[in-house]
Design an enzyme around this catalytic site. Structure first.
Site, short mmCIF file in Angstrom:
data_model
loop_
_atom_site.label_atom_id
_atom_site.label_comp_id
_atom_site.label_asym_id
_atom_site.label_seq_id
_atom_site.Cartn_x
_atom_site.Cartn_y
_atom_site.Cartn_z
N GLU A 118 0.83 -1.22 0.00
CA GLU A 118 0.00 0.00 0.00
C GLU A 118 0.85 1.26 0.00
O GLU A 118 0.59 2.20 0.76
CB GLU A 118 -0.94 0.01 1.22
CG GLU A 118 -1.92 -1.13 1.20
CD GLU A 118 -2.95 -1.08 2.33
OE1 GLU A 118 -2.86 -0.18 3.18
OE2 GLU A 118 -3.84 -1.94 2.34
N GLU B 197 -4.12 -8.98 0.65
CA GLU B 197 -4.53 -8.71 2.03
C GLU B 197 -6.05 -8.72 2.05
O GLU B 197 -6.67 -8.02 1.24
CB GLU B 197 -3.96 -7.36 2.47
CG GLU B 197 -3.87 -7.22 3.96
CD GLU B 197 -3.11 -5.95 4.35
OE1 GLU B 197 -1.96 -5.77 3.91
OE2 GLU B 197 -3.69 -5.14 5.07
C1 GAL Z 1 -3.99 -2.51 5.57
C2 GAL Z 1 -2.49 -2.43 5.83
C3 GAL Z 1 -2.10 -3.24 7.05
C4 GAL Z 1 -3.03 -2.94 8.18
C5 GAL Z 1 -4.43 -3.26 7.76
C6 GAL Z 1 -5.45 -3.12 8.84
O1 GAL Z 1 -4.45 -1.50 4.79
O2 GAL Z 1 -1.80 -2.91 4.74
O3 GAL Z 1 -0.79 -2.94 7.42
O4 GAL Z 1 -2.91 -1.61 8.51
O5 GAL Z 1 -4.77 -2.41 6.71
O6 GAL Z 1 -6.73 -3.37 8.33
#
Ligand code: GAL
Length: 810
Positions: free
Chosen positions: A427, A503
């Site tokens: 991100e 993710e």
């Molecule tokens: C994502 C990020 C992670 C964590 C997660 C929490 O956007 O890549 O590091 O912050 O959100 O939901």
């Protein structure tokens, strides 16, 4: 000769190191008797500096995990853009509310028994948090800003032969430098390697298996060497030590010797059968043996294509993965093999087959375990490139260090068969703007140059932007973080023909906590600082697990997912970063101590295809809610089940593909609470009762149950046994709301290391031998001493019958 070896062993024992020596190469792990002090000390790098009053510590070490937790640490008024916040607010606990900020020094005196002039001595760090500056005998040998990077220095010219040497390391952590708890200190191992100048270069050997059939695998060995007139003798052995192939070669191209070895009847590596091989390499100059190396590798093929997605050994395989931050909960960032292994044992049982090291380089120990236990690995590098997420983050070092950090990541780890993909970033704000596309390409090219066998991904959350700019199109494996509603569009726009859920989910829950009325929530905050465990709670940017399951199941071109996260971690207490106290995450499938939340069973019911899953929630102690609606869910591998409350049927529920909500969970939404017993009976495809599960309303806390994950551990001073402690009523039912203050005593051949109850709002310190149970449970970590013997853990609590358990250290 025997005498010399004996003398050498005595010296090593005296300086408290672990050494492997084979004549040609000595590897000493610098573990014990480090001196440590917080604060900046101008003279600490000097040889004759008096550090006697400093604390004596063992490395790996995390100076911040001992607390205390403090709301003021890293307090900041920020607008977290990647969390879609509209305005800046005061935030606490983002980095765990633990005292990791500031400067500290480590010092160690050591002799280098094998070192003499003409030898080469390397000092290798697997990671030091952060901005390491390293001195040997008062002279500066180098620096490394990124706390997650592996690095080494050739310290030959600074070493004294046959005398004591002084190593000094200065570390410094800035405020606002991380989005989670980074840990503090020399949290990974440090080794001294002494070898001949004519030798293998550090991380210079790359073993690949470019051609594989049932009958034979071509094993290609490429080894960077230093010296002339060299040849390499190779032996390929399996895990049992059986020799399968040998070869001697002196074919040299530049500074590399490269050759192929034919390995007959290769046993392939996979998560189901993690077969490993070892290349025992001997380097000769003429007839003289100069250096040796043993390299673990595996034989497997990986392929990513629009036709089939990801194939491992020719078989379409979906990533059933989890993201993991590097901290190990109650022991912080300091690497411990037992702690890492336990995580993987838990994940294996869930049916998980892949790990993403978020958002940084993994430890060597974790990769070794993933090779051995069979996990696919997505090895990541950065959370930031040139554009900041946090003021003092990696953006400050990117231009100068990014290439060197990626090179070391790849060279140090590329022989691990578990790694099937690299990630150049997560991100990164550089997703916006054309220069970001160039950076993405530049980094990806470095990965390709260093390792042409694996693709590169980036975790992308700015999906619209990367569709526009071309950023997503140039990435080998387009990885989407969340944004399930954009999957179709991204699949159409990107040329690769497949997508990865790099993710997913970010569902929030607290183990054993349920809130009523049950509803789908977005960033919902409750007064007690907990999240609801019915698994309907998400964040602005995220979703519940079921939304990902639909994509995984219905779209062949979605090659799998990495759930955020396998375990809760220190820091990032979303949605409570504005509501103190709260200092750790709620995203975990398991809590911070590793105890499974309900969600564990939801994933297990899909991912573990070997064993049945039948899990019932919530608990059944709702005094005061008699007659009120209290939904009951079953997470199960069976298709249908019937629920009974005190023997009365509440009807049969069947998984229903037509609705995302009822496709993966069996839900009885209208159950009225009455104390007693809830029972679920699961039916097989012929409608026959196949399994059942009950939960009883528990009485008052009465006794304590202990259950150790390992009853025998190695007496190496490092191994841990995790003992789950449960508060039970007199009939043996878990008291699901008990918060009894439990006290721990460890006697015999081990010691108390830490405890963790998984409560993100708890400010009790992990290393104190007393802690409140949370939802009736917690874990205690018992650490082996260095002498074999019995260890007893006794857990007591005022008003409860105490209990103890035995662990053997051998
Ligand atoms: C994502 C990020 C992670 C964590 C997660 C929490 O956007 O890549 O590091 O912050 O959100 O939901």
């Amino acid at each position: 000769m025997k005498r010399i070896i004996f003398a050498l062993l005595c010296v090593l024992a005296f300086i408290g190191v672990e050494a492997q020596t084979n004549g040609e190469r000595t590897i000493i792990t610098l573990e014990d008797n480090w001196k440590f002090s917080k604060g900046d000390i101008a003279e600490a790098q000097q040889v004759d500096f008096n550090d006697r009053k400093w604390e004596t510590v063992t490395v790996p070490h995390d100076w911040a995990i001992y607390g205390p937790f403090d709301k003021e640490i890293d307090k900041q008024t920020v607008r977290i853009t990647q969390n879609m916040e509209k305005k800046a607010t005061e935030k606490y606990g983002r980095t765990g509310a633990l005292p990791h900020i500031g400067t500290a020094w480590y010092r160690k005196t050591f002799t280098a028994p094998a070192y003499k002039k003409g030898k080469e001595a390397l000092l290798v760090f697997d990671g030091a948090m952060s901005q390491a500056q390293v001195y040997v005998n008062g002279q500066r040998v180098g620096e490394r800003p990124y706390g997650y990077s592996y690095f080494y220095f050739n310290i030959s010219e600074y070493l004294k032969e046959g005398e004591e040497n002084t190593l000094a390391v200065r570390l410094h952590n800035d405020p606002y430098s991380s989005r989670w708890y980074p840990g503090a200190g020399i949290y990974r191992k440090v080794q001294l390697i002494v070898k001949d100048e004519v030798s293998f270069k550090q991380w210079g050997t790359f073993i690949t298996t470019p051609y594989i059939t049932n009958d034979v695998a071509k094993v290609n060995v490429k080894s960077a060497v230093q010296g002339d007139n060299l040849s390499i003798e190779t032996e390929i052995v399996d895990a049992r030590g059986k020799i399968w192939a040998t070869k001697k070669s002196s074919e040299r191209y530049g500074n590399e010797i490269e050759f192929d070895v034919a390995l007959p009847k290769p046993s392939l590596w996979s998560p189901e059968a993690p077969n490993l091989y070892y290349a025992n390499l001997k380097l000769y100059q003429g007839d003289e043996l100069k250096d040796v190396q043993r390299i673990q590798f595996g034989v497997r093929t990986i392929k990513y294509s629009a036709e089939k997605g990801f194939e491992l050994n020719g078989k379409v395989t979906k990533f059933k993965g989890v993201c993991l931050h590097h901290d190990l909960g109650p022991i912080g960032a300091a690497i411990n093999v037992s702690a890492l292994r336990r995580q993987l044992v838990i994940l294996k049982d869930m049916g998980c087959n892949a790990i993403r090291s978020a958002h940084n380089m993994p430890s060597m120990e974790q990769l070794e375990l993933c090779d051995e236990m069979g996990f696919l690995f997505l090895a990541e590098s950065f959370d930031e490139w040139a554009k900041p997420k946090v003021e003092n983050g990696y953006n400050r070092f990117f231009d100068e260090w990014a290439e060197a950090d990626v090179v070391n990541l790849v060279r140090a780890t590329r022989n691990h068969p578990c790694i099937v993909m690299w990630s150049s970033g997560n991100e990164v704000p550089d997703q916006h703007g054309s220069i970001g596309v160039k950076r993405a390409k530049w980094l990806q090219d470095i990965f390709h140059r260093e390792d042409p066998t694996r693709p590169v991904t980036v975790g992308m959350d700015q999906v619209k932007a990367v569709m526009e700019s071309g950023f997503g199109s140039i990435t080998d494996v387009p990885g989407l973080n969340y944004r399930v509603h954009l999957y179709e569009e991204a699949y159409d726009k990107f040329p690769q023909g497949f997508l990865l859920g790099s993710e997913t989910a970010s569902t929030i829950s607290s183990r054993g906590v349920y809130k009523f009325p049950l509803e789908f929530t977005n960033m919902k905050r409750y007064k007690d600082g907990q999240c609801c465990s019915y698994d309907f709670g998400r964040c602005n940017w995220s979703n519940v697990p079921d939304d990902d399951f639909v994509l995984q199941d219905d779209k062949d071109w979605v090659i799998g997912e990495f759930v955020w996260t396998g375990f809760d971690y220190l820091g990032e207490p979303t949605p409570y970063d504005r509501q103190w106290p709260s200092r750790s995450s709620y995203f975990g499938i398991c809590d911070l101590g590793g105890l499974p939340k309900d969600r564990f069973y939801l994933y297990r019911s899909r991912w573990n295809t070997e064993d049945e899953t039948l899990h019932l929630l919530p608990h059944w102690n709702w005094e005061g809610r008699e007659g009120e609606t209290t939904p009951v869910f079953a997470y199960t591998s069976y298709d249908s089940a019937e629920l009974f409350v005190n023997g009365k049927s509440q009807g049969i529920r069947k998984k229903n593909k037509e609705s995302n909500q009822t496709r993966y969970r069996l839900m009885w939404m209208d159950v009225k609470y009455e104390p007693g017993t809830i029972k679920v009976v699961a039916y097989d495809e012929n409608g026959k009762a196949a399994a059942e599960k009950e939960i009883n309303t528990a009485g008052k806390p009465h006794q304590i149950r202990l259950s150790a994950d390992r009853e025998t551990i190695k007496a190496d001073g490092k191994e841990l046994s995790y003992v789950t402690v449960s508060v039970l009523d007199k009939d043996g039912n878990l008291c699901p709301t008990a918060n009894s203050q439990l006290n721990f005593k460890v006697k015999g051949a081990g010691s108390y290391r830490a405890a963790c109850n998984g409560d993100a709002t708890s400010l009790e310190l992990f290393h104190n031998p007393s802690m409140k149970a949370f939802s009736g449970q917690l874990v205690v970590l018992v650490q082996a001493g260095t002498k074999p013997g019995d260890i007893t853990l006794e857990v007591s609590c005022k008003g409860l019958i105490k209990n103890s358990c035995q662990i053997v250290a051998e």
